[in-house]
Design a protein around this motif. Structure first.
Motif, PDB file in Angstrom:
ATOM      1  N   LEU A   1      -4.234 -10.952  -1.127  1.00 28.96           N
ATOM      2  CA  LEU A   1      -4.186 -10.274  -2.430  1.00 28.96           C
ATOM      3  C   LEU A   1      -5.544  -9.620  -2.714  1.00 28.96           C
ATOM      4  CD1 LEU A   1      -1.939 -10.014  -4.598  1.00 28.96           C
ATOM      5  CD2 LEU A   1      -3.134 -11.764  -5.900  1.00 28.96           C
ATOM      6  N   ARG A   2      -5.794  -8.512  -2.071  1.00 26.11           N
ATOM      7  CA  ARG A   2      -7.062  -7.795  -2.202  1.00 26.11           C
ATOM      8  C   ARG A   2      -6.821  -6.409  -2.782  1.00 26.11           C
ATOM      9  NH1 ARG A   2     -10.901 -11.723  -1.579  1.00 26.11           N
ATOM     10  NH2 ARG A   2     -10.386 -13.053   0.216  1.00 26.11           N
ATOM     11  N   ARG A   3      -7.796  -5.929  -3.542  1.00 27.38           N
ATOM     12  CA  ARG A   3      -7.670  -4.597  -4.116  1.00 27.38           C
ATOM     13  C   ARG A   3      -7.946  -3.515  -3.088  1.00 27.38           C
ATOM     14  NH1 ARG A   3      -9.738  -0.238  -6.293  1.00 27.38           N
ATOM     15  NH2 ARG A   3      -9.066   0.478  -8.360  1.00 27.38           N
ATOM     16  N   ARG A   4      -8.932  -3.749  -2.228  1.00 26.41           N
ATOM     17  CA  ARG A   4      -9.311  -2.732  -1.242  1.00 26.41           C
ATOM     18  C   ARG A   4      -8.162  -2.492  -0.268  1.00 26.41           C
ATOM     19  NH1 ARG A   4     -14.939  -3.465   1.761  1.00 26.41           N
ATOM     20  NH2 ARG A   4     -15.566  -3.071  -0.414  1.00 26.41           N
ATOM     21  N   GLY A   5      -7.757  -1.234  -0.150  1.00 33.50           N
ATOM     22  CA  GLY A   5      -6.682  -0.871   0.757  1.00 33.50           C
ATOM     23  C   GLY A   5      -5.283  -1.148   0.229  1.00 33.50           C
ATOM     24  N   TYR A   6      -5.182  -1.538  -1.020  1.00 28.72           N
ATOM     25  CA  TYR A   6      -3.865  -1.889  -1.566  1.00 28.72           C
ATOM     26  C   TYR A   6      -3.039  -0.640  -1.853  1.00 28.72           C
ATOM     27  CZ  TYR A   6      -0.418  -3.136  -5.126  1.00 28.72           C
ATOM     28  OH  TYR A   6       0.739  -3.281  -5.856  1.00 28.72           O
ATOM     29  N   ARG A   7      -1.796  -0.659  -1.395  1.00 23.22           N
ATOM     30  CA  ARG A   7      -0.839   0.397  -1.695  1.00 23.22           C
ATOM     31  C   ARG A   7       0.495  -0.262  -2.014  1.00 23.22           C
ATOM     32  NH1 ARG A   7      -0.693   5.546   2.145  1.00 23.22           N
ATOM     33  NH2 ARG A   7       0.555   6.172   0.334  1.00 23.22           N
ATOM     34  N   PRO A   8       1.007  -0.056  -3.217  1.00 28.30           N
ATOM     35  CA  PRO A   8       2.269  -0.718  -3.591  1.00 28.30           C
ATOM     36  C   PRO A   8       3.455  -0.140  -2.841  1.00 28.30           C
ATOM     37  CG  PRO A   8       1.587   0.788  -5.319  1.00 28.30           C
ATOM     38  CD  PRO A   8       0.462   0.765  -4.320  1.00 28.30           C
ATOM     39  N   ARG A   9       4.440  -0.984  -2.607  1.00 32.02           N
ATOM     40  CA  ARG A   9       5.690  -0.551  -2.011  1.00 32.02           C
ATOM     41  C   ARG A   9       6.606  -0.015  -3.116  1.00 32.02           C
ATOM     42  NH1 ARG A   9       6.603  -3.370   2.874  1.00 32.02           N
ATOM     43  NH2 ARG A   9       8.505  -2.114   3.059  1.00 32.02           N
ATOM     44  N   PRO A  10       7.600   0.807  -2.776  1.00 34.02           N
ATOM     45  CA  PRO A  10       8.559   1.268  -3.795  1.00 34.02           C
ATOM     46  C   PRO A  10       9.328   0.090  -4.388  1.00 34.02           C
ATOM     47  CG  PRO A  10       8.724   2.571  -1.785  1.00 34.02           C
ATOM     48  CD  PRO A  10       7.845   1.412  -1.465  1.00 34.02           C
ATOM     49  N   TRP A  11       9.786   0.261  -5.606  1.00 32.08           N
ATOM     50  CA  TRP A  11      10.558  -0.773  -6.285  1.00 32.08           C
ATOM     51  C   TRP A  11      12.008  -0.699  -5.820  1.00 32.08           C
ATOM     52  CZ3 TRP A  11       8.610  -2.425 -11.635  1.00 32.08           C
ATOM     53  CH2 TRP A  11       7.244  -2.141 -11.757  1.00 32.08           C
ATOM     54  N   ARG A  12      12.665  -1.843  -5.721  1.00 33.87           N
ATOM     55  CA  ARG A  12      14.082  -1.884  -5.350  1.00 33.87           C
ATOM     56  C   ARG A  12      14.930  -1.696  -6.599  1.00 33.87           C
ATOM     57  NH1 ARG A  12      18.112  -5.990  -4.455  1.00 33.87           N
ATOM     58  NH2 ARG A  12      16.638  -7.639  -5.017  1.00 33.87           N
ATOM     59  N   ARG A  13      15.761  -0.660  -6.616  1.00 30.14           N
ATOM     60  CA  ARG A  13      16.557  -0.327  -7.796  1.00 30.14           C
ATOM     61  C   ARG A  13      17.875  -1.105  -7.779  1.00 30.14           C
ATOM     62  NH1 ARG A  13      16.986   3.822 -11.626  1.00 30.14           N
ATOM     63  NH2 ARG A  13      14.708   3.706 -11.534  1.00 30.14           N
ATOM     64  N   VAL A  14      18.141  -1.827  -8.881  1.00 32.40           N
ATOM     65  CA  VAL A  14      19.425  -2.499  -9.102  1.00 32.40           C
ATOM     66  C   VAL A  14      19.886  -2.152 -10.506  1.00 32.40           C
ATOM     67  CG1 VAL A  14      18.917  -4.386  -7.501  1.00 32.40           C
ATOM     68  CG2 VAL A  14      18.328  -4.622  -9.921  1.00 32.40           C
TER      69      VAL A  14
END
Length: 562
Positions: free
Chosen positions: A98-111
């Motif tokens: 859980l680091r900020r450096r290099g963090y890229r969120p994944r897309p959210w799963r739509r339900v």
């Protein structure tokens, strides 16, 4: 020392999840949150940013964020990567990742989940890693949101509920000279339409992280869709972002119509729960020609608009629905009752459950029904619900009687009555059945008597140490109400002053709890209250994994009663 022995210092290296000293974690995070509150009150925004950075980059902040997302109700629901963190090993690995450096969120799963009007509400489910990252920064954002929030905003806020919103409505409308006109406001697709530009400009948090979350997009049927506006429902941070966008409407109305001078004759008051709100006024023309345009302008700046089909202006004598309640004045007397649509939806749910369990034993069916009936009755017990409760009990009784006759088509009514409907607690005929040789009885909503809800004080802040005792007392009263018929659980909670003996943090319905046997049952321990304590689920796993010794809290003279 009362409680468990020290669990060891928190290590920054990958190690055992259950080696973390949760008492130190909670104490450190709460201390920083209290300092953020004080700096926000003083308007020292540079100090606020420094404290936020300190909290979000600390080991304890990351640990508490992971603990939160792995203990809430959605901890078994994966995102687009299909991953969950059910084991201590995965939680410890997530703590290092859980680091900020290099963090890229994944897309959210739509339900999609169904709404009461037949439509479907879209939800976005982030991955566990993204949820933990949001929870990490939310620890530093929520104290600011609570400090700057509108005084009469009650949705998605710690310690506040729909009962507080209805209670505020009662205080405004029950007096003889109360305002007679109500603007019922509903914001159209609030979570999906909030302006990203406004959020990035106004929300006091790390702008880079916020921009990444807002632009993450969502996956539906293996297709990636971009998000140009809004914050998807389902994320941990989304409710707080929505509240921050809507906070300020009450202050805007107060500036235009102050309580002193000419403004007091307008009788303008706002009560808001998430994106549903009501605004009272002295006349229909005032609300239609002045107040509604003012509210629309406020929302337009945030990329929002009122829903035309759900926004209306109503006289109090005609009544209106708000948060599942019908509020109406009869001959000068204000009555708040369960809304007809809410009753219909509830009874439909109960009848469907009964129909779908045609072969289930009566005791097991009662075990399914009682929590539903009790929860619904607890929600409406604070209002004039007596006639509605009696009607609901009759409808449930009729559904169960039909269930018994369909189950035993060739038995007489007298045989069915002797088997299923017996006298109990002053009633001549109560549906009953056996579970493990013990007879269970159906809960009737009329068992709960009317009890006026004590509304929360508008200035109360759960992150301000000055309000800690106040929130502890309210939590104790709420748990006592929810533990109706479970006095043993309430007694344990009071003996512990509402705190977990391991981490010393409060035990609430949000955190959940486990019953721990001081002398394990496998070693001959009993189920008596003297051999049991309440622990947080994570603390319970820690105690068993490390074989810690937990002792009963000792009564201390002068202890505050929770």
């Amino acid at each position: 020392m009362t409680g468990a022995r020290a669990a060891g210092a928190a290590s920054h290296a990958l190690g055992e999840w259950h080696q973390i000293n949760w008492y130190a974690v909670h104490r450190n995070v709460r201390r920083l949150q209290a300092r953020i509150v004080q700096a926000t009150k003083a308007g020292r925004w540079g100090k606020v940013q420094a404290l936020q950075h300190l909290l979000t980059h600390s080991f304890r902040g990351r640990a508490l964020a992971i603990k939160r997302v792995t203990e809430n109700h959605g901890n078994r629901t994966p995102g687009v990567d299909g991953e969950t963190w059910p084991t201590p090993t995965k939680k410890a690995a997530a703590l290092c990742a859980l680091r900020r450096r290099g963090y890229r969120p994944r897309p959210w799963r739509r339900v999609y989940i169904p709404k009461s009007n037949g439509k479907k509400r879209p939800l976005g489910i982030p991955t566990m890693h993204d949820r933990a990252m949001q929870a990490r920064f939310l620890l530093a954002l929520d104290p600011i949101a609570e400090t700057t929030a509108d005084l009469h905003s009650y949705g998605f806020r710690t310690g506040r509920s729909t009962a507080d919103a209805i209670g505020q409505g009662y205080l405004i409308l029950h007096k003889p000279h109360a305002p007679a006109w109500i603007l019922e406001g509903d914001i159209k697709a609030c979570f999906d339409q909030i302006s990203h530009e406004w959020l990035l400009t106004q929300v006091p948090m790390d702008k880079g992280m916020l921009d990444k979350w807002l632009k993450a997009g969502y996956m539906e049927q293996n297709v990636l869709y971009p998000t140009a506006s809004g914050t998807p429902q389902g994320g941990i941070v989304s409710p707080v972002l929505a509240n921050l966008a809507l906070d300020g409407l009450e202050r805007c109305l107060q500036r235009a119509y102050p309580k002193t001078g000419r403004g007091r004759h307008a009788k303008i008051n706002l009560v808001r729960y998430a994106d549903d709100f009501i605004i009272t006024g002295a006349s229909q023309a005032l609300l239609a020609n002045e107040v509604r345009p003012l509210a629309e302008q406020f929302l337009r700046e945030r990329g929002l608009a009122l829903s035309p089909e759900k926004t209306s202006i109503t006289h109090i004598a005609d009544g209106f629905d708000f948060l599942g309640h019908t509020i109406r004045k009869y001959q000068g007397y204000l009555r708040i009752t369960p809304a007809k649509q809410s009753v219909h939806t509830f009874l439909t749910k109960v009848r469907q459950l009964i129909r779908h369990h045609t072969s289930t034993p009566a005791g097991a069916l009662i075990h399914l029904l009682n929590p539903i009936l009790r929860g619904w009755a607890l929600y409406y017990r604070h209002e004039s619900s007596g006639p509605t409760f009696r009607a609901v009990d009759r409808a449930v009784f009729d559904a169960l009687r039909h269930w018994t006759t369909r189950r035993h088509r060739h038995k007489s009514a007298q045989w069915i009555a002797r088997k299923y409907f017996r006298p109990y607690a002053g009633r001549q005929s109560v549906f009953s059945g056996e579970v493990d040789g013990k007879r269970q009885y159906l809960f009737y909503t009329t068992q709960l008597r009317f009890k006026r809800h004590v509304k929360i004080k508008k200035e109360a802040n759960p992150y301000d140490p000055a309000w800690e005792l106040y929130f502890e007392k309210r939590l104790g009263a709420k748990l006592a109400e929810q533990c109706h018929g479970r006095q043993g659980l309430l007694q344990l909670w009071k003996e512990q002053n509402g705190r977990c003996p391991v981490c010393q943090d409060m035990i609430t319905e949000v955190t959940g709890w486990h019953n721990h046997h001081i002398i394990w049952r496998s070693l001959g321990g009993t189920d008596r209250l003297g051999n049991r304590v309440l622990l947080h689920p994570n603390c319970h796993h820690q105690v068993h994994r490390q074989r810690l010794t937990v002792t009963k809290p000792r009564p201390v003279r002068g202890d505050r009663e929770a």
